[in-house]
Scaffold this motif. Structure first.
Motif: not given
Lengths: 305, 490
Positions: A117-136
């Motif tokens: 549950l904690y690991v996502p907090a360590l990822t960069s928003v830039v990366i996770s945001g981009t991944l979410f953009r691709l997902m959505f």
């Protein structure tokens, strides 16, 4: 001789009960003044100015007058407040629930859960945001549209409508912050004396009663802390929306937040004075909400301690 | 024991929050840089599209530079050479300048240069440059300025930058004039040396069209939008009009189509330096009305995620869902980097026009290199930069390594330059890009990038385009609303 005297003076200074505390808090005071107080004061002055390349020009309240008429700004405020409220609804109860579960004997391999549950907090928003953009992505190969296709549903333009966009934003937010808030609650839970639960057991309390009358009251300081930071974090959200729409412009401004608007004015349009006014409004809104919340929860009352 | 665990947990949590804090602030600057290379291309369409526009290799380099956040400094040239400092926001540009400096030193033994290039993230570099021009100290001798940021820098022209007119002279006759004008100041002097034209061309998936029974001759016969639409209908008939297949896609997140329309009519919604901005132009109306018709007749779809310079757009092209669209020449590099499977499928042609006789193209994006008045060797810096970006050696380097359509048209007709079969772009496309550029050479228009530009681009991409193309709103009504929003800012 000279040196020794100096050394003595220094030692006396350092060991003096009167000065030592100040010496130790000095680094904080300095960084607080330089990186917080000074920028805030200069923001206040700039909000009354029109910042030009050659210098600043005093314009009185006209930046604020413009804010009152600025529909896009009002939309940004509405978006931010809505996002903040929704994150509070999701990011207070659920992490608390997970924390209680992990703290109980019901869950095995607690370390693994915490880490996962904690690991996502360590990822960069830039990366996770981009991944979410691709997902959505609204394209049919986007992950979410493939999921819909699996159930025989037509593709959805996720990031062009309010409900689906906020679903994406909140999912991103929960994915990132659930683990962090859970850790806060978990550390709060660890501080609750086990004897209290034992005596509750003896009194015949049910699990719900124990949660309601022992856990929640004793977790209150943690809850207030999480609430306070969540309110600010919700209002100050920017990067998530910036990454999700690959820039600061979203269809009909559905992803525009107060900070996004500040960035738009200050950086994209180079209107620092107006942007300062926007920033101050954010500060005032966050302060009012948090003060109200802190007073309501009784944080400022001394006898509660 | 338990207490210890708690304290460890708390300290872990705290460290993590602190780290997260660092992470996000670093990320913010990244975001700025990202907008340089891809983000904004998209959203603000054109103003920042420029370097976004830049070739993909440059983009990767940009990403790297952004990730590092700290400045990357490199020096070349002899120690006794005149020291010059140059700032850029794309690592690959820095390499270009250093290589050009070595060549310059070989050719000019009497004017040796010791060049130091510093690569900053996109946002940081422009911020620093504006700040140092504002304060009158600390600016480098030479600086790359992305076209979207040019209006911010333009504000300092009169006393901040060195006019390049005299140094452009030797090349001026063969330079694309609209490109030099893009970097002209209010006083009409040229202040920026351009990398590329960014000329808009029409991309056609000839392989897919051949399957529908069409040929290259059909494309060559297209001159007007009406003929282009007719060709599209023929194509769709040829493939039996299956679901999800279209002739083209129109953008809700970019202004390229509008720029093209305005350039063809010789209009400009910014109104240039004098202003005022007027978005209720015939060209814009016609283009939007036409696009609405295409959407309702099934000829076009709305670009997934807003425009085609994003992952979904690349996928749409790879799936052959759209087979024809206008895009700047730098989009060629997107094919090489994101759609290598398409090699040999695509054909380039001039863009259709509304009425024959109109210009066929518009320059989109770009990076202008400026010389600061603070430089102690401004003359040498200006001479070097114009030589590097407009001379033969430089143009060759730019085309081969950066993949841009160079601004000096003298080489467009040079066989060794334009028809080099070992060049990756010449190999990738069915025809030689420079042949098409030669066809449109005299009709490459320009849309000004001035202070009001970000407002216009932003409102169009967030609101007007969505209202018209997604919600089917009346074009006149939407443009009236657009104009009112722009008027608030001017």
């Amino acid at each position: 001789m000279e040196k020794k005297k100096q050394g003595n003076a220094f030692t006396r200074f350092i060991y003096s009960q009167k000065t030592a505390p100040y010496v130790f808090v000095l680094p904080f005071i300095l960084s607080f003044c330089i990186f917080w107080i000074y920028p805030m004061l200069s923001t206040i002055t700039m909000s009354f100015q029109n910042i030009k390349p050659a210098g600043a020009e005093w314009v009185g309240l006209s930046n604020y007058a413009k804010l009152l008429k600025d529909g896009v700004f009002h939309q940004a405020v509405r978006n931010s407040v809505m996002y903040m409220v929704l994150t509070l609804i999701l990011l207070l109860p659920f992490p608390m629930l997970w924390a209680v579960l992990i703290d109980s004997n019901l869950v095995k391999a607690k370390g693994v859960w915490k880490a996962v549950l904690y690991v996502p907090a360590l990822t960069s928003v830039v990366i996770s945001g981009t991944l979410f953009r691709l997902m959505f992505s609204e394209y049919k190969t986007g992950f979410m549209n493939q999921v819909l296709a699996f159930f025989g549903q037509p593709a959805v333009k996720w990031l062009k409508m309010y409900p689906t966009s906020y679903f994406a934003l909140l999912l991103l937010c929960c994915w990132r912050w659930t683990g962090v808030n859970m850790l806060y609650f978990l550390s709060g839970l660890k501080n609750i004396d086990a004897a209290l639960y034992e005596s509750a057991d003896i009194d015949g309390a049910t699990a719900w009663q124990k949660f309601r009358y022992v856990t929640v009251p004793l977790l209150k300081p943690t809850i207030i802390y999480v609430l306070t930071i969540s309110i600010y974090a919700g209002l100050a959200m920017f990067l998530e929306s910036f990454m999700l729409w690959a820039g600061n412009s979203s269809p009909n401004n559905i992803g525009l937040t107060i900070v996004g608007y500040l960035y738009k004015r200050g950086i994209e349009k180079n209107q620092m004075g107006y942007a300062s006014a926007v920033g101050l409004v954010l500060l005032v809104v966050a302060l009012i909400i948090n003060m109200a919340q802190l007073i309501a929860t009784g944080t400022f009352k001394k006898e509660e301690r | 024991m338990k207490k210890k665990l708690v304290s460890i947990l708390i300290s872990v949590a705290m460290t993590a929050t602190i780290l997260a804090g660092c992470g996000s602030s670093a990320a913010t600057s990244d975001a700025g840089a990202a907008s340089a290379d891809s983000g904004e291309t998209a959203d603000a369409g054109d103003d920042a599209a420029a370097d976004a526009g830049d070739d993909a290799a440059a983009e990767d380099a940009g990403d790297e530079a952004a990730d590092e956040v700290e400045a990357v400094t490199d020096t070349t040239g002899p120690d006794d050479g005149t020291p010059l400092e140059l700032w850029t926001f794309v690592e690959l540009h820095g390499t270009f300048y250093r290589d050009m400096c070595d060549k310059w030193n070989e050719e000019n033994p009497d004017k040796q240069i010791k060049l130091t290039t510093v690569t900053y993230p996109y946002g940081d570099m422009h911020q620093k440059m504006i700040m140092s021009l504002q304060t009158g100290t600390g600016a480098p001798d030479i600086c790359d300025v992305e076209v979207g940021q040019f209006p911010n820098v333009v504000a300092f022209l009169t006393d901040g930058l060195v006019p390049l007119n005299d140094y452009i002279k030797p090349y001026e006759a063969t330079m694309v004039k609209s490109r030099l004008d893009t970097y002209a100041g209010e006083d009409g002097n040229y202040y920026g040396a351009p990398f590329h034209v960014g000329a808009t061309l029409m991309y056609y998936n000839l392989a897919a069209m051949e399957e529908a029974g069409l040929s290259q001759a059909d494309i060559d016969a297209v001159e007007t939008w009406d003929q282009w639409v007719a060709l599209g209908e023929k194509y769709l008939d040829g493939i039996g009009r299956p679901d999800g297949k279209y002739w083209t896609s129109v953008d809700t997140g970019g202004t390229d189509w509008m720029w093209l329309a305005m350039a063809e009519y010789g209009e400009d919604w910014t109104g240039g330096f004098e202003g005022p901005a007027n978005v209720q132009l015939d060209s814009v109306k016609k283009m939007l009305t036409m696009q609405q018709d295409w959407l309702s007749s099934g000829l076009a779809e709305v670009s997934p995620d807003g425009h085609i310079d994003l992952e979904a757009g690349f996928q749409n092209i790879l799936d052959h869902n759209i087979v024809s669209f206008p895009k700047a020449a730098w989009y060629m590099s997107r094919f090489l980097n994101y759609m290598p499977e398409e090699e040999g499928n695509w054909y380039l042609a001039p863009c259709p026009v509304f009425e024959s006789g109109q210009g066929h193209s518009v320059g989109i994006g770009g990076t202008g290199t400026v010389v600061s008045q603070q430089s102690a060797n401004g003359d040498l810096a200006a001479e070097f930069i114009c030589w590097a970006k407009m001379g033969e050696e430089g143009e060759k380097y730019i085309w081969e390594n950066l993949g841009f359509d160079v601004c000096n048209t003298a080489y467009w007709t040079d066989d060794a330059f334009a028809h080099d079969d070992s060049n990756q772009y010449n190999k990738f496309f069915r025809n030689y890009p420079y042949d098409v550029l030669n066809d449109v050479k005299d009709g490459i228009g320009k849309i000004s990038v001035v202070a009001i530009s970000p407002t216009i681009n932003e409102y169009f991409c967030t609101t007007t385009a969505n209202e018209v193309l997604e919600d089917g709103m009346d074009v006149d009504e939407a443009l009236q609303e657009f104009q009112e929003a722009v008027d608030l800012e001017q």
